[in-house]
Design a protein around this motif. Sequence first.
Motif, PDB file in Angstrom:
ATOM      1  N   PRO A  45       0.673  -1.109   0.046  1.00 18.98           N
ATOM      2  CA  PRO A  45      -0.181  -0.143  -0.017  1.00 18.98           C
ATOM      3  C   PRO A  45       0.714   1.192  -0.077  1.00 18.98           C
ATOM      4  O   PRO A  45       0.256   2.311  -0.252  1.00 18.98           O
ATOM      5  N   TYR A  46       2.124   1.182   0.465  1.00 20.94           N
ATOM      6  CA  TYR A  46       3.035   2.410   0.410  1.00 20.94           C
ATOM      7  C   TYR A  46       3.083   2.969  -0.956  1.00 20.94           C
ATOM      8  O   TYR A  46       3.120   4.283  -0.982  1.00 20.94           O
ATOM      9  N   PHE A  47       2.955   2.356  -1.899  1.00 18.71           N
ATOM     10  CA  PHE A  47       3.163   2.732  -3.308  1.00 18.71           C
ATOM     11  C   PHE A  47       1.716   3.203  -3.889  1.00 18.71           C
ATOM     12  O   PHE A  47       1.964   3.658  -5.045  1.00 18.71           O
ATOM     13  N   ARG A  48       0.778   3.112  -3.422  1.00 15.23           N
ATOM     14  CA  ARG A  48      -0.315   3.604  -3.715  1.00 15.23           C
ATOM     15  C   ARG A  48      -0.716   5.221  -3.188  1.00 15.23           C
ATOM     16  O   ARG A  48      -0.485   5.544  -2.239  1.00 15.23           O
ATOM     17  N   GLN A  49      -1.237   6.060  -4.135  1.00 10.26           N
ATOM     18  CA  GLN A  49      -1.348   7.389  -3.678  1.00 10.26           C
ATOM     19  C   GLN A  49      -2.288   7.519  -2.648  1.00 10.26           C
ATOM     20  O   GLN A  49      -3.481   7.101  -2.717  1.00 10.26           O
ATOM     21  N   LYS A  50      -1.888   8.531  -1.698  1.00  8.99           N
ATOM     22  CA  LYS A  50      -2.988   8.645  -0.453  1.00  8.99           C
ATOM     23  C   LYS A  50      -3.088  10.211  -0.511  1.00  8.99           C
ATOM     24  O   LYS A  50      -2.248  11.059  -1.201  1.00  8.99           O
ATOM     25  N   LEU A  51      -3.928  10.458   0.464  1.00 13.62           N
ATOM     26  CA  LEU A  51      -4.305  12.015   0.610  1.00 13.62           C
ATOM     27  C   LEU A  51      -3.338  12.243   1.768  1.00 13.62           C
ATOM     28  O   LEU A  51      -3.422  11.736   3.026  1.00 13.62           O
ATOM     29  N   ASP A  52      -2.826  13.510   1.913  1.00 12.28           N
ATOM     30  CA  ASP A  52      -2.101  13.989   3.012  1.00 12.28           C
ATOM     31  C   ASP A  52      -2.974  14.549   4.139  1.00 12.28           C
ATOM     32  O   ASP A  52      -4.367  14.669   3.772  1.00 12.28           O
ATOM     33  N   ARG A  53      -2.443  15.207   5.286  1.00 12.22           N
ATOM     34  CA  ARG A  53      -3.279  15.556   6.113  1.00 12.22           C
ATOM     35  C   ARG A  53      -4.269  16.781   5.835  1.00 12.22           C
ATOM     36  O   ARG A  53      -5.180  17.030   6.620  1.00 12.22           O
ATOM     37  N   LYS A  54      -3.704  17.288   4.849  1.00  6.08           N
ATOM     38  CA  LYS A  54      -4.644  18.492   4.270  1.00  6.08           C
ATOM     39  C   LYS A  54      -5.550  18.390   3.168  1.00  6.08           C
ATOM     40  O   LYS A  54      -6.546  19.091   2.673  1.00  6.08           O
ATOM     41  N   GLY A  55      -5.669  16.969   3.008  1.00  3.01           N
ATOM     42  CA  GLY A  55      -6.427  16.262   1.908  1.00  3.01           C
ATOM     43  C   GLY A  55      -6.025  16.563   0.213  1.00  3.01           C
ATOM     44  O   GLY A  55      -6.639  16.350  -0.694  1.00  3.01           O
ATOM     45  N   TYR A  56      -4.718  16.809   0.275  1.00  2.08           N
ATOM     46  CA  TYR A  56      -4.018  16.968  -0.913  1.00  2.08           C
ATOM     47  C   TYR A  56      -3.265  15.349  -1.349  1.00  2.08           C
ATOM     48  O   TYR A  56      -2.731  14.943  -0.463  1.00  2.08           O
ATOM     49  N   PRO A  57      -3.470  15.325  -2.530  1.00  2.09           N
ATOM     50  CA  PRO A  57      -2.844  14.043  -2.987  1.00  2.09           C
ATOM     51  C   PRO A  57      -1.317  14.046  -2.828  1.00  2.09           C
ATOM     52  O   PRO A  57      -0.748  15.058  -3.111  1.00  2.09           O
ATOM     53  N   GLY A  58      -0.917  12.977  -2.171  1.00  3.25           N
ATOM     54  CA  GLY A  58       0.482  12.780  -2.035  1.00  3.25           C
ATOM     55  C   GLY A  58       1.448  12.329  -3.106  1.00  3.25           C
ATOM     56  O   GLY A  58       1.027  12.809  -4.356  1.00  3.25           O
ATOM     57  N   PHE A  59       2.641  11.963  -3.053  1.00  2.00           N
ATOM     58  CA  PHE A  59       3.349  11.467  -4.165  1.00  2.00           C
ATOM     59  C   PHE A  59       2.664  10.157  -4.711  1.00  2.00           C
ATOM     60  O   PHE A  59       2.294   9.259  -4.180  1.00  2.00           O
ATOM     61  N   SER A  60       2.930  10.273  -6.064  1.00  2.82           N
ATOM     62  CA  SER A  60       2.141   9.267  -7.029  1.00  2.82           C
ATOM     63  C   SER A  60       3.181   8.129  -7.117  1.00  2.82           C
ATOM     64  O   SER A  60       4.238   8.218  -6.679  1.00  2.82           O
ATOM     65  N   PRO A  61       2.494   7.007  -7.251  1.00  2.00           N
ATOM     66  CA  PRO A  61       3.276   5.609  -7.560  1.00  2.00           C
ATOM     67  C   PRO A  61       4.480   5.972  -8.585  1.00  2.00           C
ATOM     68  O   PRO A  61       5.528   5.697  -8.398  1.00  2.00           O
ATOM     69  N   HIS A  62       4.209   6.754  -9.639  1.00  2.23           N
ATOM     70  CA  HIS A  62       5.189   6.835 -10.823  1.00  2.23           C
ATOM     71  C   HIS A  62       6.279   7.714  -9.998  1.00  2.23           C
ATOM     72  O   HIS A  62       7.596   7.396 -10.454  1.00  2.23           O
ATOM     73  N   GLN A  63       5.878   8.592  -8.940  1.00  7.09           N
ATOM     74  CA  GLN A  63       7.398   9.378  -8.484  1.00  7.09           C
ATOM     75  C   GLN A  63       7.985   8.550  -7.723  1.00  7.09           C
ATOM     76  O   GLN A  63       9.286   8.615  -7.575  1.00  7.09           O
ATOM     77  N   LYS A  64       7.271   7.698  -6.827  1.00  9.11           N
ATOM     78  CA  LYS A  64       8.217   6.796  -5.749  1.00  9.11           C
ATOM     79  C   LYS A  64       8.986   5.835  -6.266  1.00  9.11           C
ATOM     80  O   LYS A  64       9.930   5.717  -6.080  1.00  9.11           O
ATOM     81  N   VAL A  65       8.436   5.137  -7.357  1.00  7.36           N
ATOM     82  CA  VAL A  65       9.377   4.009  -8.266  1.00  7.36           C
ATOM     83  C   VAL A  65      10.411   4.803  -8.993  1.00  7.36           C
ATOM     84  O   VAL A  65      11.527   4.409  -8.945  1.00  7.36           O
ATOM     85  N   ILE A  66      10.104   5.898  -9.703  1.00  4.80           N
ATOM     86  CA  ILE A  66      11.198   6.414 -10.388  1.00  4.80           C
ATOM     87  C   ILE A  66      12.392   7.143  -9.467  1.00  4.80           C
ATOM     88  O   ILE A  66      13.538   6.906  -9.841  1.00  4.80           O
ATOM     89  N   VAL A  67      11.935   7.465  -8.373  1.00  2.63           N
ATOM     90  CA  VAL A  67      12.978   8.027  -7.476  1.00  2.63           C
ATOM     91  C   VAL A  67      13.743   6.851  -7.002  1.00  2.63           C
ATOM     92  O   VAL A  67      15.134   7.038  -6.897  1.00  2.63           O
ATOM     93  N   ALA A  68      13.144   5.729  -6.397  1.00  2.00           N
ATOM     94  CA  ALA A  68      14.023   4.653  -6.125  1.00  2.00           C
ATOM     95  C   ALA A  68      15.088   3.998  -7.409  1.00  2.00           C
ATOM     96  O   ALA A  68      16.396   3.902  -7.060  1.00  2.00           O
TER      97      ALA A  68
END
Length: 269
Positions: A45-68
């Motif tokens: 689930p870490y690699f699925r996009q979530k909403l932050d505490r302010k309700g904004y989308p967090g980092f996308s799966p594409h961003q996370k995988v590409i960074v790694a």
Amino acid sequence: MMHANLMNNYFNPNLVYIEEDFRHHLRIRHHVFERLLHDVQHVDPYFRQKLDRKGYPGFSPHQKVIVALRMMAYASPVDSMDETFGMSESTCLDTFAEFCNTIIQLYKEEYLREPNQKDLNRLLCKAEDRGFTGMIGSLDCMHWNWKKCHTGWQEGFSGRSRKPTIVLEAIALYDTWIWHAFFGVLGSQNDITIFGRSPLFNNLTEVKSPQLDYYINGRQYNMGYYFADDIYPKWATLVQAIPNPANDAKKWFTLQQEAYRNDVCLYHT
């Protein structure tokens, strides 16, 4: 914004970079990336996009995988990711660790293992087609510069280059499947010292290695062998390169062996 730039560059219909650019930038083919992206989201689930505490989308799966992938492909420092991907140092490190653990979980049963009998039969058939009956892999070492090696360890990890390096011993096959990997420890500065500490032939000494049955020049053999450089010991399980082939037969053998090892694409400095 960062996610939108990635999508426009690599994934949307009117993308900026073509397939060759994608592979050059990320050191991975596009279809392999898509498979990784799908698989890591499916199991973690870490690699699925979530909403932050302010309700904004967090980092996308594409961003996370590409960074790694970029951290692995280029040894990129984590503080450089903030400017490119808007990801903090701590998040980069968390993402990288999560990605590595997830990849091991996903693929260890398929790739991170020794060849079974079915694999060996396939490898032996391929090698025999190339003229090398009984050959089951290519053994070599790679040296990676360790820029941030602890001062107290530098001497023990420095070889002839006088710079600290991490040495990786690996066996790779014609399809670039690396089923054996052993990283050198303190004091293993070259191929021979790491070979002496490697567990590669433990199964052989314990009579647990697969038993083969093949003939070369009318003589029967029951153990496979690996291609290796001439620096390695002259063992029956290691077939070395011929430094200065003196006749046509040796020249042909050397040419064919080099061609097979080049297919593997393992290089060392």
